[in-house]
Write an enzyme that holds these catalytic residues in place. Structure first.
Site, short mmCIF file in Angstrom:
data_model
loop_
_atom_site.label_atom_id
_atom_site.label_comp_id
_atom_site.label_asym_id
_atom_site.label_seq_id
_atom_site.Cartn_x
_atom_site.Cartn_y
_atom_site.Cartn_z
N LYS A 103 -12.41 2.07 12.48
CA LYS A 103 -11.09 2.45 12.99
C LYS A 103 -11.16 2.73 14.49
CE LYS A 103 -8.22 2.24 9.56
NZ LYS A 103 -6.99 1.44 9.63
N GLY A 144 0.84 -1.21 0.00
CA GLY A 144 0.00 0.00 0.00
C GLY A 144 0.87 1.25 0.00
N PHE A 145 0.21 2.38 -0.05
CA PHE A 145 0.91 3.68 -0.18
C PHE A 145 1.87 3.91 1.00
CE2 PHE A 145 -0.10 8.44 0.58
CZ PHE A 145 1.10 8.84 0.02
N ILE A 146 1.34 3.90 2.21
CA ILE A 146 2.18 4.22 3.38
C ILE A 146 3.10 3.05 3.71
CG2 ILE A 146 2.11 4.78 5.85
CD1 ILE A 146 -0.64 6.18 5.25
N TYR A 156 -16.28 3.87 7.95
CA TYR A 156 -14.81 3.69 8.00
C TYR A 156 -14.29 4.13 9.37
CZ TYR A 156 -9.93 5.13 7.19
OH TYR A 156 -8.58 5.34 7.29
P1 NAD Z 1 -3.57 1.58 0.97
O1 NAD Z 1 -4.95 1.15 0.58
O2 NAD Z 1 -2.68 2.11 -0.09
O3 NAD Z 1 -2.81 0.41 1.73
C1 NAD Z 1 -3.46 -0.63 2.41
C2 NAD Z 1 -2.92 -1.94 1.86
O4 NAD Z 1 -3.53 -2.98 2.62
C3 NAD Z 1 -3.28 -2.19 0.40
O5 NAD Z 1 -2.12 -2.45 -0.35
C4 NAD Z 1 -4.22 -3.39 0.43
O6 NAD Z 1 -4.02 -4.27 -0.67
C5 NAD Z 1 -3.86 -4.03 1.75
N1 NAD Z 1 -5.01 -4.73 2.34
C6 NAD Z 1 -6.28 -4.28 2.44
N2 NAD Z 1 -7.04 -5.19 3.07
C7 NAD Z 1 -6.23 -6.23 3.37
C8 NAD Z 1 -6.43 -7.46 4.03
N3 NAD Z 1 -7.64 -7.81 4.47
N4 NAD Z 1 -5.37 -8.30 4.19
C9 NAD Z 1 -4.14 -7.95 3.73
N5 NAD Z 1 -3.90 -6.78 3.08
C10 NAD Z 1 -4.94 -5.95 2.91
O7 NAD Z 1 -3.79 2.67 2.11
P2 NAD Z 1 -2.76 3.67 2.82
O8 NAD Z 1 -3.11 5.05 2.39
O9 NAD Z 1 -1.37 3.18 2.66
O10 NAD Z 1 -3.23 3.51 4.32
C11 NAD Z 1 -2.53 2.71 5.28
C12 NAD Z 1 -3.29 2.78 6.59
O11 NAD Z 1 -3.38 4.14 7.04
C13 NAD Z 1 -4.72 2.26 6.52
O12 NAD Z 1 -4.99 1.59 7.72
C14 NAD Z 1 -5.54 3.52 6.42
O13 NAD Z 1 -6.85 3.32 6.93
C15 NAD Z 1 -4.74 4.47 7.28
N6 NAD Z 1 -4.91 5.91 6.96
C16 NAD Z 1 -4.46 6.41 5.77
C17 NAD Z 1 -4.62 7.76 5.50
C18 NAD Z 1 -4.13 8.39 4.21
O14 NAD Z 1 -4.31 9.61 4.05
N7 NAD Z 1 -3.51 7.63 3.29
C19 NAD Z 1 -5.25 8.59 6.44
C20 NAD Z 1 -5.70 8.04 7.63
C21 NAD Z 1 -5.51 6.70 7.89
#
Ligand code: NAD
Length: 339
Positions: free
Chosen positions: A156, A10-12, A152
């Site tokens: 969380k 994923g992104f982060i 969502y």
């Molecule tokens: P993202 O969707 O890019 O990354 C999440 C990754 O988790 C994805 O690659 C997806 O394939 C994987 N995934 C999803 N469900 C899964 C499962 N059941 N089993 C295994 N893998 C699974 O999102 P992100 O932006 O990198 O966010 C990372 C975390 O940070 C998440 O928990 C998100 O809720 C939280 N978050 C992100 C933001 C933001 O601005 N990007 C803000 C607040 C919170």
């Protein structure tokens, strides 16, 4: 150190895994590569990690029975950063089941595996969305949460509560991060920075909700993962044992648990953010002004006092610099027209 990063494609997760590998740590990266957004982007991120020594990719779902139990038993991670989730406020209005499976069932399996093989520190992602329509700015970790506006956010907040309970019942040291709108290279295609940049570069109109009267604490991904990295090294301890609790802290008085905002510490008007994309792209936006979307809040702003006190962290990247890096990456990755 061996670190399990869930959501590593994923992104982060991708940026965090890369930072940990840079420092010479071993990273076990779990991801399902689901199709919430373009799986090719996830594959491209992961390919950059897999080519590096010390990276162990695992493909699977958190909630798959036995997967995490087996993974923890085999790899015995010293730290776990749980980022895999079904993200997105708007999507949760249409597809709530995906949030139950990944965020509730998936996080439960993770906590169970961590109970059996406790890491020195379990860190997990929550969101600024748990503050809901809180109007007291900036948001402090001790503020009242309000999750009725988005399913969502409800899942969380449930994750935070589940982790708090495991910290209390089983002594698992847990830090919950509340992230504020993260942007930067390799960013998510469902989020506003991508939607704006993509449309602006193609000369198409962008949708500006609440007629532009929005503010966000935009956090550059490089800054965010640096904050996570610093926090890994400071697990919470029971406040009665060593770490003194301070007035207003979100540290639990009985469990090694804390919630920490990770944001830039500034609330930027959306129209300024769009102007910075226009500058970086060298193209003017065509703006379609629209009313507020369901689930959205007019403003977010992180109080980062606790993060600073725990780690000495300060953000380094201005929105202008961050968006220059993002637009350059976007053009390179998607082959969008040059200026
Ligand atoms: P993202 O969707 O890019 O990354 C999440 C990754 O988790 C994805 O690659 C997806 O394939 C994987 N995934 C999803 N469900 C899964 C499962 N059941 N089993 C295994 N893998 C699974 O999102 P992100 O932006 O990198 O966010 C990372 C975390 O940070 C998440 O928990 C998100 O809720 C939280 N978050 C992100 C933001 C933001 O601005 N990007 C803000 C607040 C919170």
């Amino acid at each position: 150190m061996r670190v399990l990063v869930t959501g590593a494609a994923g992104f982060i997760g991708y940026h965090l895994a890369a930072l940990l590998l840079d420092e010479g740590h071993e990273v076990v990266g779990l991801d399902s590569h689901n199709d919430y957004y373009d799986p090719a982007l996830k594959a491209a991120r992961e390919a950059r990690l897999t080519s590096r020594p010390g990276y162990h990719p695992i493909r699977g779902k958190l909630e798959q029975p036995g997967l995490l139990a087996e993974l923890f038993a085999r790899h015995r991670p010293q730290a776990v950063v749980h980022l895999a989730a079904q993200a997105g406020v708007r999507h949760s209005i249409d597809k709530p089941r995906a949030y139950v499976e990944a965020n509730l069932q998936g996080s439960f399996e993770l906590l169970e595996a961590a109970r059996a093989h406790p890491p020195a520190h379990l860190l997990m992602a929550s969101t600024s969305s748990v503050y809901g329509a809180n109007t007291a700015m900036p948001y402090r970790e001790t503020d009242k949460v309000d999750t009725q506006m988005s399913f969502y956010a409800a899942t969380k907040k449930a994750n935070e509560a589940m982790a708090h309970s495991y910290a209390h019942l089983y002594g698992l040291p847990v830090t919950v991060f509340r992230f504020f709108t993260v942007y930067g290279p390799w960013g998510r295609p469902d989020m506003a920075p991508y939607l704006f940049t993509s449309a602006i570069l193609r000369g198409e109109p962008i949708k500006v909700f609440n007629h532009g009267d929005m503010r966000r604490d935009f956090t550059y991904v490089g800054d965010l993962v640096r904050a996570i990295r610093l926090l890994i090294d400071v697990p919470p301890v029971r406040p009665d044992s060593a770490e003194a609790i301070q007035p207003g802290d979100s540290l639990s008085p009985v469990a090694p648990w804390r919630a920490v905002n990770i944001g830039n510490g500034e609330s930027v008007p959306l129209l300024d953010f769009i102007a910075a994309i226009e500058d970086a792209a060298g193209v003017s936006a065509v703006k379609q002004m629209l009313p507020m979307q369901p689930g959205d809040v007019p403003a977010t702003w992180a109080d980062t006092t606790l993060l600073r006190r725990l780690t000495g962290y300060a953000p380094r990247t201005s929105v202008r610099d961050g968006l220059r890096a993002y637009v350059a990456w976007f053009r390179d990755y998607y082959g969008a027209p040059a200026e």
